[in-house]
Motif scaffolding. Sequence first.
Motif: not given
Length: 592
Positions: A554-577
């Motif tokens: 998470f630190a490598a992505y620049g994310w907080k460590s307490d994200l919900s599963d849905e928030e993780i997937l949303e961020k990954l999808l945005a990065l994929n796009f």
Amino acid sequence: ADKIAAIKVLDPACGSANFLYVALRLLLDLQNEVLNFSDEMGAGRPFITVTPAQLYGIETNEYAHELAQMTIQIGYIQWLRDNGYGFPMEPILRQTKNILNMDAILAYQTSEVLETSEVSRAIDPEWPQADVIIGNPPFLGGNKIRAELGDKYVDDLFKLYEGRVPAFADLVCYWFEKARGMIEEGKAKRAGLLATNSIRGGVNRRVLERIKETGDIFWAQSNRDWVLDGAAVNVSMVGFDNGSESSRSLDGTTIASINSDLSHQSDLTKAKILPENADLCFYGSQQKGSFDITPSQAKEFLSIPNPFGLDTQDVVKRSVNGLQILRGGEETWVIDFGVGAPMEKAAMYEAPFEYVKRVVYPERKDRNEKIQRDYWWLHARPSPRYREILISQKRYIASPATAKFRVFVWLDANVLADHAVVVFAREDDYFFGVLQSKAHILWSLKLGTSLEDRPRYTPSSSFETFPFPWPPGQEPKDDPRVQAISEAAKELVDQRDRWLNPQTSEVSPEDSKVVKTPKKTSEVSREKRTLTNLYNARPTWLDLAHKRLGEAVFAAYGWKSDLSDEEILEKLLALNFERAKQGIKIAPQIRR
């Protein structure tokens, strides 16, 4: 009441008509409620007008076809009797022409070409028009269709549905596509079909995407236990129409929309293949023959001097499959002459070649597939790009293609993985750590397919769409974040290995010091010391190790460590796009 009596129901894979039987009783119950209400309101009580003539079915098996007609008639008589309507007029059991004895997805039209010859061509079979299409079409995995149905049937099927159903999709997909087409043409209003839960992913999902292109999914059960012939499987149930239904329900919850993977949150089905992930993930070698040998056979082959000065270890190798990774078991070996080795070269490894000639050749000499028949001494799908890993790397990352828990392990380059294992062309701890992290596991579970209740990892959807913290090959190796992931990954692997291969404490009689010595394999219960049992138990130390790894990623992505599963997937999808839009050029891959 008249509207209910006019509803037509079609089951295009009706078997002995269990689904039609239930549909008939529901129609009768519904009309009975309407008649009761009419009577209570003083409007009189008309007669029941729902009849078996409203039901239509398609069945290829002649015996089931005959039985289906009786099932419906008997069910109708039982309902009338149980609800006080007596018995219908004689004849009690009536023949119906509504149950068709035919193939539901492929038909042939014969036409005269010359006076003395005829030619047949594959055509779409015509289904009876109906208001509702229901059923449980037959499931047959895409890789088994040809073996079960034959080359001609499959070739004609693929050609007929080209552009509509992907080749090697599960057989059930053809019923989904036919029902979708009926709705699009106005020959049906809605459909409700059952399939295994693999309909949600891989090439199978394309039929659900087409349903949403011309209509919509309004009701679904994404993953439900089902008992069929005594075997427990996991199924998906999908209700769809032309888009006119305004309400949506998924797994019993009212929602705004249902995605084509039968989810309602981030629509990961829109994730793009990322060129930066190309040529990094492959399946292992698929044999299609009895190339596996026992350790004792391998020892024997390796002990025989080669008269041509060749090293038998080139072709007699240790092997591993998905179950062995997860559950351990006895060591296995395989005979493998590599990719495209001509018979003249393979035969120089005399002892193993003669074994393959004696055991594998009889199995493959009459196979339909040319490569298996003509090149019987070679693995049918040797995975050439995977073989490059074995040459260029000392170790590589592997994971069972299908497993309850998504775990990654290290394999030595002298070990050959079979087709039930996915392998990765990297040998660094950082890459291992990202793969084993929560972010990647969540993504792979959503983007992969499944076999019953076991998720399946696929190189195309699970891996090639996944956005790493940096594009593979471009991660800064001296960055503290990369180093933190590497250290956390090494610690996780080390702790797992210690649990899988524990040491015993002994007191040395010479100096009374406690020393640790590895237990012999025979002294340790391999039935208990397995990755499957470890992840089933999920001890605290394992949770903490995964948590440390997850936080580092998470630190490598620049994310907080307490994200919900849905928030993780949303961020990954945005990065994929974002990555897909940038069209990042592929840097030379790091294989350190």
